[in-house]
Design a protein around this motif. Structure first.
Motif, PDB file in Angstrom:
ATOM      1  N   THR A  51       0.829  -1.209   0.000  1.00  0.00           N
ATOM      2  CA  THR A  51       0.000   0.000   0.000  1.00  0.00           C
ATOM      3  C   THR A  51       0.861   1.255   0.000  1.00  0.00           C
ATOM      4  O   THR A  51       0.572   2.223  -0.717  1.00  0.00           O
ATOM      5  CB  THR A  51      -0.940   0.004   1.220  1.00  0.00           C
ATOM      6  N   VAL A  55       0.764   3.976  -2.953  1.00  0.00           N
ATOM      7  CA  VAL A  55       0.460   5.397  -2.719  1.00  0.00           C
ATOM      8  C   VAL A  55       1.610   6.273  -3.189  1.00  0.00           C
ATOM      9  O   VAL A  55       1.408   7.322  -3.819  1.00  0.00           O
ATOM     10  CB  VAL A  55       0.161   5.636  -1.226  1.00  0.00           C
ATOM     11  N   TRP A  56       2.850   5.841  -2.891  1.00  0.00           N
ATOM     12  CA  TRP A  56       4.023   6.619  -3.334  1.00  0.00           C
ATOM     13  C   TRP A  56       4.055   6.726  -4.857  1.00  0.00           C
ATOM     14  O   TRP A  56       4.279   7.799  -5.416  1.00  0.00           O
ATOM     15  CB  TRP A  56       5.301   5.938  -2.845  1.00  0.00           C
TER      16      TRP A  56
END
Length: 275
Positions: A51, A55-56
Motif C-alpha cells: 500500500t 500510494v508513493w
C-alpha cells in the motif's frame, strides 16, 4: 533518493512474502498455529508495504497507477493480498488463503522483473474517470475470478479425498464441499457483473475518445467471450445442469483463458496498450 528507498521496500516486501508462504506451508503440513500466525502477520506487513509503495507511486506519477500492464499487474497483486487477509479474518479458511497468496506472490514477482517501458501510456487528453473505472472494475473482476479458480482447485482436492476415503489430519484444515462450491459461485457472481460494467464503460469511453475504433479488437472480443462463458457457467450451475467436478474443471479452464486475455490480449490489441 526516494526511488532507491522504495526499491528497497519492494525488495523487502518480496522477501517477506516468500517467507510467509513458507510458514503457511509449514502450518498446513504440521498444523502449527504459531506458524500460521507468523505467516498472517508477515502477509499483513507485506500488504502495508504494498500500500505504501502504491500510494508513493500514485503521487510520483500524479494519477491512479492502473493505466499500463506494468501498473495493472501490481494492482492485481495488491487485490489478491487484500483478499487473502479478508478471507483469513472472515471465512477462516487456511488452504484458500495459502493458494491466493501463492498467486499474489507470483504476480508481485512478475511486476518486479517486468519492464516499465511505457512512460506515457495514454495521452492526458484521453484520461477520464470513465477510463479509470473501466480498468479498475476489470482488474477487480479478474481478482474475483482468481478466487473462483482457487476454490475450484480445492473442490477437486476435497472430492478426490472423499472418493478415495483418505482421511488425514489435514482434512480438518479444509472447508466442506458445500462451502467450496458456494465460494466458487459467489466469486463469479461478483466477477461477471463487474466485467460487464467494465466492458460497457470501456466501449463508451473508446467510442467517445478514439477515432476509427474497431469492435473486432482482440481484447474486446476476448473480454466479451469471457463474460459470456462465465455467465453461461453461472446459469447452468443455477439450473442444476453443471455441478460437482465438471463445475470445478470448467472454471479452472476458463480462468486460464482469463490469464491469456489479460496478457496476450493486451499485446494483440490495437489500443489496449496500458493494461
Amino acid at each position: 533518493m526516494s526511488e532507491v528507498i522504495m526499491t528497497r521496500i519492494y525488495e523487502v516486501m518480496v522477501v517477506l512474502y516468500a517467507i510467509s508462504l513458507v510458514f503457511y506451508f509449514t502450518d498446513y503440513l504440521y498444523k502449527r498455529v504459531r506458524a500460521r500466525r507468523i505467516a498472517f502477520w508477515l502477509v499483513s506487513i507485506v500488504w502495508v508495504l504494498q500500500t505504501i509503495y502504491f500510494v508513493w507511486f500514485m503521487f510520483e506519477i500524479n494519477r491512479f497507477p492502473i493505466l499500463s500492464l506494468f501498473e495493472g499487474v501490481y494492482f492485481y497483486a495488491w487485490l489478491l493480498t487484500t483478499l487473502s487477509i479478508v478471507l483469513h479474518c472472515i471465512a477462516r479458511v487456511d488452504l484458500p488463503v495459502f493458494f491466493i497468496n501463492v498467486l499474489g506472490f507470483i504476480f508481485v514477482t512478475i511486476h518486479l522483473f517486468a519492464p516499465n517501458d511505457v512512460v506515457q501510456p495514454v495521452r492526458d487528453s484521453l484520461i477520464s474517470e470513465m477510463l479509470f473505472i473501466h480498468i479498475s472494475f476489470a482488474i477487480v473482476s479478474y481478482a474475483a475470478f482468481s478466487l473462483s479458480f482457487v476454490f475450484s482447485v480445492l473442490y477437486l482436492i476435497l472430492y478426490r479425498m472423499l472418493k478415495e476415503k483418505k482421511f488425514h489430519h489435514l482434512w480438518s484444515r479444509l472447508p466442506s464441499l458445500q462451502q467450496t462450491s458456494s465460494w466458487m459461485s459467489n466469486s463469479i457472481l461478483v466477477g461477471v457483473p463487474l466485467l460487464f460494467v467494465s466492458l460497457v464503460l470501456g466501449l463508451g469511453w473508446a467510442f467517445l475518445s478514439l477515432e476509427g475504433l474497431s469492435v473486432f479488437d482482440a481484447k474486446i472480443i476476448g473480454s466479451f467471450i469471457l463474460t459470456v462463458i462465465y455467465l453461461t457457467i453461472l446459469l447452468l450451475q443455477r439450473s442444476g445442469k453443471l455441478v460437482g467436478t465438471s463445475y470445478a474443471w470448467i472454471q479452472i479452464y476458463t480462468f486460464l483463458f482469463v490469464v491469456i486475455n489479460f496478457f496476450l490480449g493486451s499485446k494483440l490489441s490495437n489500443f489496449h496498450l496500458w493494461y
